[in-house]
Design a protein around this motif. Structure first.
Motif, PDB file in Angstrom:
ATOM      1  N   LEU A 174      10.274  -7.241   4.662  1.00 46.52           N
ATOM      2  CA  LEU A 174       9.283  -7.376   5.488  1.00 46.52           C
ATOM      3  C   LEU A 174       9.204  -8.862   5.845  1.00 46.52           C
ATOM      4  N   GLY A 175      10.040  -9.334   4.769  1.00 50.46           N
ATOM      5  CA  GLY A 175       9.819 -10.646   4.163  1.00 50.46           C
ATOM      6  C   GLY A 175      10.156 -11.479   5.027  1.00 50.46           C
ATOM      7  N   ILE A 176      11.517 -11.420   5.011  1.00 47.01           N
ATOM      8  CA  ILE A 176      12.373 -12.385   6.475  1.00 47.01           C
ATOM      9  C   ILE A 176      12.435 -11.780   7.492  1.00 47.01           C
TER      10      ILE A 176
ATOM     11  N   GLN B  84       1.378  -1.100  -0.157  1.00 45.24           N
ATOM     12  CA  GLN B  84       0.143  -0.111   0.226  1.00 45.24           C
ATOM     13  C   GLN B  84       0.927   1.471  -0.199  1.00 45.24           C
ATOM     14  N   PRO B  85       1.884   1.045   1.430  1.00 50.08           N
ATOM     15  CA  PRO B  85       2.764   2.379   1.110  1.00 50.08           C
ATOM     16  C   PRO B  85       3.555   2.649  -0.147  1.00 50.08           C
ATOM     17  N   LEU B  86       3.263   1.772  -1.494  1.00 53.86           N
ATOM     18  CA  LEU B  86       4.518   1.600  -2.158  1.00 53.86           C
ATOM     19  C   LEU B  86       3.816   2.075  -3.690  1.00 53.86           C
TER      20      LEU B  86
ATOM     21  N   LEU C 273       6.695   0.699   8.097  1.00 55.13           N
ATOM     22  CA  LEU C 273       7.991   0.061   8.002  1.00 55.13           C
ATOM     23  C   LEU C 273       8.623  -0.212   6.223  1.00 55.13           C
ATOM     24  N   VAL C 274       7.701  -0.470   5.560  1.00 50.19           N
ATOM     25  CA  VAL C 274       8.264  -1.064   3.984  1.00 50.19           C
ATOM     26  C   VAL C 274       8.365   0.369   3.375  1.00 50.19           C
ATOM     27  N   GLY C 275       7.516   1.455   3.701  1.00 44.93           N
ATOM     28  CA  GLY C 275       7.832   3.051   3.158  1.00 44.93           C
ATOM     29  C   GLY C 275       8.890   3.541   3.623  1.00 44.93           C
ATOM     30  N   ALA C 276       9.719   3.310   5.223  1.00 44.14           N
ATOM     31  CA  ALA C 276      10.718   3.489   5.981  1.00 44.14           C
ATOM     32  C   ALA C 276      12.069   2.738   4.818  1.00 44.14           C
ATOM     33  N   MET C 277      11.903   1.312   5.010  1.00 42.66           N
ATOM     34  CA  MET C 277      12.741   0.330   4.249  1.00 42.66           C
ATOM     35  C   MET C 277      13.051   1.020   2.648  1.00 42.66           C
ATOM     36  N   SER C 278      12.037   1.606   2.274  1.00 43.26           N
ATOM     37  CA  SER C 278      12.249   1.754   0.662  1.00 43.26           C
ATOM     38  C   SER C 278      12.840   2.816   0.345  1.00 43.26           C
ATOM     39  N   ASP C 279      12.836   4.008   1.595  1.00 43.08           N
ATOM     40  CA  ASP C 279      14.024   5.117   1.307  1.00 43.08           C
ATOM     41  C   ASP C 279      14.947   4.670   1.529  1.00 43.08           C
ATOM     42  N   LEU C 280      15.447   3.877   2.340  1.00 43.54           N
ATOM     43  CA  LEU C 280      16.753   3.143   2.934  1.00 43.54           C
ATOM     44  C   LEU C 280      17.774   2.785   1.654  1.00 43.54           C
ATOM     45  N   TRP C 281      16.690   1.936   0.704  1.00 44.19           N
ATOM     46  CA  TRP C 281      17.276   1.196  -0.448  1.00 44.19           C
ATOM     47  C   TRP C 281      15.979   0.668  -1.179  1.00 44.19           C
ATOM     48  N   SER C 282      15.228   0.690  -2.288  1.00 48.35           N
ATOM     49  CA  SER C 282      14.751   0.480  -2.676  1.00 48.35           C
ATOM     50  C   SER C 282      13.101  -0.131  -2.500  1.00 48.35           C
TER      51      SER C 282
END
Length: 417
Positions: A173-175, A33-35, A156-165
């Motif tokens: 998130l899967g891990i 959703q945030p992606l 969390l997904v939004g934050a990680m997407s800013d850090l990586w992709s």
């Protein structure tokens, strides 16, 4: 075999396992959703098409829950739930490798099918394995996990997407979900009160029809519809309100609004405990009242008040949902998983239908129109709660039967005093 209850060895581990299972389900369910803007840009698809990565998953989930709940009546509870969260976590990692948007949609559709193995079955498992006096707090802990997972699936997904992709975010998130799934597997006790019912899939249609003829269950299904309908409608259009005048918040700050999900983490367990102590209907009215008050307070202009009001609304929603979902399993005397899956089917139907209706009202009337719909839905919820109280009184009266006595003594009076 005794029921699992407070003070018994393994009770705390079982609560942690249920929290982890709820976390995995809803973190993965809403992870894209945030992606959506990023997916639109990466795959050159419209926002409407990108949103299929969420809506298709929830639609498949709702349908497959009916099948997996019936399958669990034949095959057992824990094994299906464990397979569900483990497979969904692996698929979430594979989604990060999708070479095209079509392949991503296919993977997300399969994720919807695998995720279906937990929600309805978890409710049935809780009602079978835990002492009735603890059902509120146990289901509250599970719903707390769903609220944290739902929040993480967005923030969390939004934050990680800013850090990586976006690919790194979904893989990360899967891990995390895989680790939580292992905790679920190791911590959840095996079923001790489950009795297999072979041929449950063949009996599914008649069983569902019977559940829909039960006025108490049908009322609870209606309650799930209006609760989730109001909840999703508010969060669907809150971003539009906050990104427009006079706030002009960025997408990042709007995403952080989902931190108010934490209020639901606490309220679901707290209100579940209160329901065990003071009665389900009374606390259900409190939860609905909190949500109505919170929705109305979001009409205030100060940003701090609007955010606090959203937290109040969220607290009321998660508390009410915890009570209603636990009540379904208690009301259904047989085929509890099918009864729970029907509740969730209505629950997600409310999400879809009210969410779309809210869009029309937003376009025409703005935020007041959205809040009008939400308050209307929750007002229906108050009426449904009143109907549940009436049904409970009738059930108690029928169980007691006529107890009058000669000489005009009132019902329930003792003789020979």
């Amino acid at each position: 075999m005794p029921y699992l209850e407070r003070g018994q060895q393994g009770f705390g581990r079982a609560l942690a396992a249920l929290f982890a299972g709820g976390f995995v389900t809803f973190a993965i369910l809403y992870s894209t959703q945030p992606l959506l803007p990023v997916l639109s840009a990466d795959f050159h698809v419209s926002p409407a098409v990108a949103s299929l990565s969420v809506s298709l998953t929830t639609a498949i989930l709702a349908i497959f829950m009916l099948l997996t709940s019936a399958w669990s009546e034949d095959r057992g509870r824990k094994s299906i739930m464990v397979a569900s969260v483990l497979a969904s976590s692996v698929l979430a990692i594979l989604t990060a490798l999708a070479p095209s948007f079509l392949s991503l949609l296919v993977l997300r559709a399969v994720v919807g099918a695998t995720l279906a193995g937990l929600p309805a079955i978890a409710m049935a498992y809780v009602n079978e394995e835990f002492h009735p006096a603890t059902l509120g707090i146990v289901m509250g802990m599970y719903v707390s996990g769903t609220s944290v997972g739902g929040m993480s699936g967005r923030i969390l997904v939004g934050a990680m997407s800013d850090l990586w992709s976006w690919r790194g975010a979904l893989a990360g998130l899967g891990i995390i979900s895989l680790a939580a799934s292992i905790l679920f597997w190791r911590g959840l006790p095996v079923s001790r009160h489950f009795t297999p019912k072979p041929g449950a899939l063949r009996r599914l249609a008649p069983s569902l029809a019977a559940k829909l003829r039960d006025p108490g269950l049908l009322t609870l299904y209606g309650l799930g519809f209006v609760l989730m309908g109001g909840f999703v409608t508010l969060y669907n259009y809150l971003g539009y309100e906050l990104m427009g005048p006079p706030y002009h918040l960025s997408q990042t700050w709007v995403g952080l609004i989902f931190l108010v999900y934490l209020s639901g983490t606490f309220s679901s367990t707290w209100m579940g405990r209160l329901a065990d102590k003071h009665g389900r209907v009374k606390i259900l009215w409190v939860g609905l009242g909190l949500s109505i008050a919170g929705a109305l307070l979001t009409l205030a202009q100060p940003l701090g008040v609007k955010i606090a009001a959203t937290a109040l609304f969220t607290s009321g929603f998660f508390g009410s949902h915890a009570i209603a979902s636990a009540w379904v399993g208690k009301r259904a005397k047989t085929e509890k998983a099918e009864a729970s899956s029907l509740y969730l089917l209505f629950y997600y139907a409310g999400s879809s239908l009210a969410g779309v209706t809210g869009g029309f009202l937003w376009t025409r009337f703005g935020w007041p129109g959205v809040i009008g719909l939400i308050v209307g839905l929750l007002g229906v919820g108050l009426l449904l709660a009143g109907g549940l109280q009436h049904l409970e009184r009738r059930t108690i009266a029928a169980a007691q039967g006529p107890q009058g006595s000669a000489g005009g003594q009132p019902v329930g009076a003792h003789h020979g005093r």
